[in-house]
Design an enzyme around this catalytic site. Structure first.
Site, short mmCIF file in Angstrom:
data_model
loop_
_atom_site.label_atom_id
_atom_site.label_comp_id
_atom_site.label_asym_id
_atom_site.label_seq_id
_atom_site.Cartn_x
_atom_site.Cartn_y
_atom_site.Cartn_z
CE1 TYR A 145 36.49 41.79 41.62
CE2 TYR A 145 35.48 41.64 39.45
CZ TYR A 145 36.29 41.11 40.44
OH TYR A 145 36.91 39.90 40.23
N GLY A 148 38.20 49.24 39.28
CA GLY A 148 39.36 48.99 40.15
C GLY A 148 40.33 48.03 39.46
CE LYS A 149 40.18 42.12 40.62
NZ LYS A 149 41.30 41.32 41.11
NE ARG A 186 32.28 34.12 43.76
CZ ARG A 186 33.60 34.05 43.80
NH1 ARG A 186 34.30 34.16 42.70
NH2 ARG A 186 34.23 33.87 44.94
CG PHE A 191 22.06 27.92 40.45
CD1 PHE A 191 21.41 29.02 41.00
CD2 PHE A 191 22.14 27.81 39.06
CE1 PHE A 191 20.86 30.02 40.17
CE2 PHE A 191 21.59 28.78 38.23
CZ PHE A 191 20.96 29.89 38.78
NE ARG A 277 31.93 37.94 32.07
CZ ARG A 277 31.51 38.21 33.30
NH1 ARG A 277 31.46 37.27 34.20
NH2 ARG A 277 31.14 39.42 33.62
P1 NAD Z 1 37.78 35.37 47.39
O1 NAD Z 1 36.89 36.46 47.87
O2 NAD Z 1 37.51 33.98 47.85
O3 NAD Z 1 39.31 35.70 47.71
C1 NAD Z 1 39.81 37.00 47.82
C2 NAD Z 1 40.76 37.01 49.00
O4 NAD Z 1 41.32 38.33 49.14
C3 NAD Z 1 40.06 36.70 50.33
O5 NAD Z 1 40.80 35.74 51.04
C4 NAD Z 1 40.02 38.04 51.04
O6 NAD Z 1 39.98 37.91 52.44
C5 NAD Z 1 41.28 38.69 50.52
N1 NAD Z 1 41.27 40.15 50.59
C6 NAD Z 1 40.29 41.00 50.20
N2 NAD Z 1 40.65 42.28 50.43
C7 NAD Z 1 41.90 42.23 50.96
C8 NAD Z 1 42.81 43.22 51.42
N3 NAD Z 1 42.51 44.53 51.36
N4 NAD Z 1 44.00 42.82 51.93
C9 NAD Z 1 44.31 41.50 52.00
N5 NAD Z 1 43.49 40.52 51.59
C10 NAD Z 1 42.30 40.88 51.07
O7 NAD Z 1 37.76 35.44 45.80
P2 NAD Z 1 38.40 34.47 44.71
O8 NAD Z 1 37.29 33.96 43.89
O9 NAD Z 1 39.36 33.54 45.32
O10 NAD Z 1 39.18 35.54 43.83
C11 NAD Z 1 40.60 35.72 43.92
C12 NAD Z 1 41.05 36.74 42.89
O11 NAD Z 1 40.69 36.29 41.57
C13 NAD Z 1 40.40 38.12 43.06
O12 NAD Z 1 41.36 39.11 42.79
C14 NAD Z 1 39.33 38.13 42.02
O13 NAD Z 1 39.05 39.44 41.59
C15 NAD Z 1 39.95 37.29 40.91
N6 NAD Z 1 38.93 36.68 40.04
C16 NAD Z 1 38.12 35.69 40.50
C17 NAD Z 1 37.15 35.16 39.66
C18 NAD Z 1 36.24 34.04 40.09
O14 NAD Z 1 35.39 33.59 39.31
N7 NAD Z 1 36.38 33.50 41.29
C19 NAD Z 1 36.98 35.67 38.37
C20 NAD Z 1 37.79 36.71 37.97
C21 NAD Z 1 38.78 37.21 38.80
N1 UDP Z 2 22.68 34.67 39.04
C1 UDP Z 2 21.46 34.02 39.12
N2 UDP Z 2 21.07 33.54 40.32
C2 UDP Z 2 21.83 33.64 41.44
C3 UDP Z 2 23.09 34.28 41.36
C4 UDP Z 2 23.49 34.79 40.13
O1 UDP Z 2 20.74 33.89 38.12
O2 UDP Z 2 21.39 33.16 42.50
C5 UDP Z 2 23.14 35.16 37.72
C6 UDP Z 2 23.66 36.60 37.70
O3 UDP Z 2 22.61 37.51 37.51
C7 UDP Z 2 24.60 36.55 36.52
C8 UDP Z 2 25.15 35.13 36.54
O4 UDP Z 2 24.24 34.37 37.34
O5 UDP Z 2 23.89 36.74 35.32
C9 UDP Z 2 26.55 35.00 37.14
O6 UDP Z 2 26.55 35.66 38.39
P1 UDP Z 2 27.82 35.67 39.35
O7 UDP Z 2 27.53 36.64 40.45
O8 UDP Z 2 28.17 34.28 39.73
O9 UDP Z 2 29.02 36.17 38.43
P2 UDP Z 2 29.22 37.48 37.51
O10 UDP Z 2 27.89 38.15 37.23
O11 UDP Z 2 30.11 38.36 38.32
O12 UDP Z 2 29.83 36.94 36.29
#
Ligand code: NAD
Ligand code: UDP
Length: 313
Positions: A145, A148-149, A186, A191, A277
């Site tokens: 992840y 890739g990003k 997540r 929670f 973060r």
């Molecule tokens: P999500 O998993 O709900 O949405 C991702 C969507 O992409 C899904 O609908 C999935 O089916 C689609 N997808 C995955 N692989 C695909 C592919 N190969 N082709 C077409 N569609 C595909 O996640 P989200 O939380 O809505 O995140 C959306 C974007 O925001 C992502 O790029 C994620 O990396 C970025 N982002 C999210 C967060 C967050 O906290 N939610 C934080 C940082 C970045």
């Molecule tokens: N986490 C936790 N309990 C859970 C799920 C996640 O304590 O049931 C913690 C995880 O270890 C991380 C933080 O919550 O420290 C955020 O996790 P999340 O997967 O939501 O996001 P990311 O780590 O990608 O920021």
């Protein structure tokens, strides 16, 4: 003026809210999704909308459509999902970016990349500014992840330098709200679901690690503002809520709002879990005139209301 806008990952958590907002502003939305983590239920209320269209498509394959803007969100976002098929995760970020950048180049249109705070890895600089290059393990379980990003960001900036493409890179910090997947692992959804079901709240490690949580409405507002900036504004721009909480504090907040009597249970900390973060959002303030408006308590309340409805508890 009304635009035709492509959103990849439009059936996901953030993509569905972005679709709603862009439709409400009078645009046409083409939602492209392979439904890996997204679902039809996230967007079914939009199916009858005359300006909304859905294409089942995997962004690792080329796509030919005629649009005015692209928001590239396709990529699973939760560690449980992106580690399920890590090779596909990297392919989605990298090959997906190449395909969408190619489309944007052919059409000469702006393209926004949903990047992430994970490009900072386990950050040694706190709070994180956009100048910080990050501290990412290239070979660990989160690398598919994070790297890739990062590679996608490289591609965006090379398309800019080589082809003068209008690129917009947003670094999204942890975002929460209605339509998060109940089982995506997540922390906010875990929670809340645990509290509503009266199951133990699972805290990984001692719970002192921190995150900063942004409500989804604030985030999509920042995305739309970034897309509306002139050609010379490329980002990267952090968009997140600087309010920083430990996972223990988050657990207490969720227990308070739900009125649950769930106990707290500690589990092992996953490998490479970032310790802290918090976004520095000075750039978003000055370049987008953006800052978050929804406090954690209010955002958690509407997220809890949503999960009560979908879980019927
Ligand atoms: P999500 O998993 O709900 O949405 C991702 C969507 O992409 C899904 O609908 C999935 O089916 C689609 N997808 C995955 N692989 C695909 C592919 N190969 N082709 C077409 N569609 C595909 O996640 P989200 O939380 O809505 O995140 C959306 C974007 O925001 C992502 O790029 C994620 O990396 C970025 N982002 C999210 C967060 C967050 O906290 N939610 C934080 C940082 C970045
Ligand atoms: N986490 C936790 N309990 C859970 C799920 C996640 O304590 O049931 C913690 C995880 O270890 C991380 C933080 O919550 O420290 C955020 O996790 P999340 O997967 O939501 O996001 P990311 O780590 O990608 O920021």
């Amino acid at each position: 003026m009304s635009k035709r806008i492509l959103i990849t990952g439009g059936a996901g958590f953030i993509g569905s809210h972005l679709s709603e907002k862009l439709l409400a502003e009078g645009n046409e939305v083409i939602c492209v999704d392979n439904f890996f983590t997204g679902s039809k239920s996230n967007i079914e209320h939009l199916f009858g909308h005359p300006r909304f269209e859905v294409l089942r498509h995997d962004v690792t394959f080329p796509l030919y459509v005629e649009v005015d803007q692209i928001y590239n969100l396709a990529c699973p976002a939760s560690p449980v999902h992106y580690q399920h098929d890590p090779v596909q995760t990297t392919k989605t970020s990298v090959v997906g970016a190449i395909n969408m950048l190619g489309l944007a180049k052919r059409l000469r249109i702006p393209i926004l990349q949903a990047s992430t705070s994970e490009v900072y890895g386990d950050p040694a600089v706190h709070p994180q500014t956009e100048e910080y290059w990050g501290n990412v393990n290239p070979i660990g379980p989160r690398s598919c992840y994070d790297e890739g990003k990062r590679a996608a960001e490289t591609l965006f900036f090379d398309y800019r330098r080589q082809h003068d493409l209008s690129i917009k890179v947003i670094r999204i910090f942890n975002t929460y709200g209605p339509r998060m997947h109940p089982n995506d692992g997540r922390v906010v959804s875990n929670f809340i679901v645990q509290a509503l079901r009266g199951e133990p709240i699972t805290i990984y490690g001692d719970g002192s690690q921190t995150r900063s949580f942004c409500y989804v409405d604030d985030l999509v507002d920042g995305m739309v503002r970034l897309m509306a900036t002139p050609h010379d504004v490329t980002g990267p721009i952090n968009v997140g809520n600087p309010g920083e909480f430990t996972m223990l504090e988050l657990a207490q907040a969720v227990l308070g709002i739900t009125g649950s009597s769930s106990t707290i249970e500690h589990r092992p900390l996953p490998q490479d879990d970032p310790k802290q973060r918090q976004p520095d959002i000075s750039r978003a303030r000055s370049e987008l005139g953006w800052e978050p408006t929804v406090a954690l308590a209010a955002g958690l309340q509407s997220t809890v209301d949503y999960f009560r409805r979908v879980l019927a508890v």
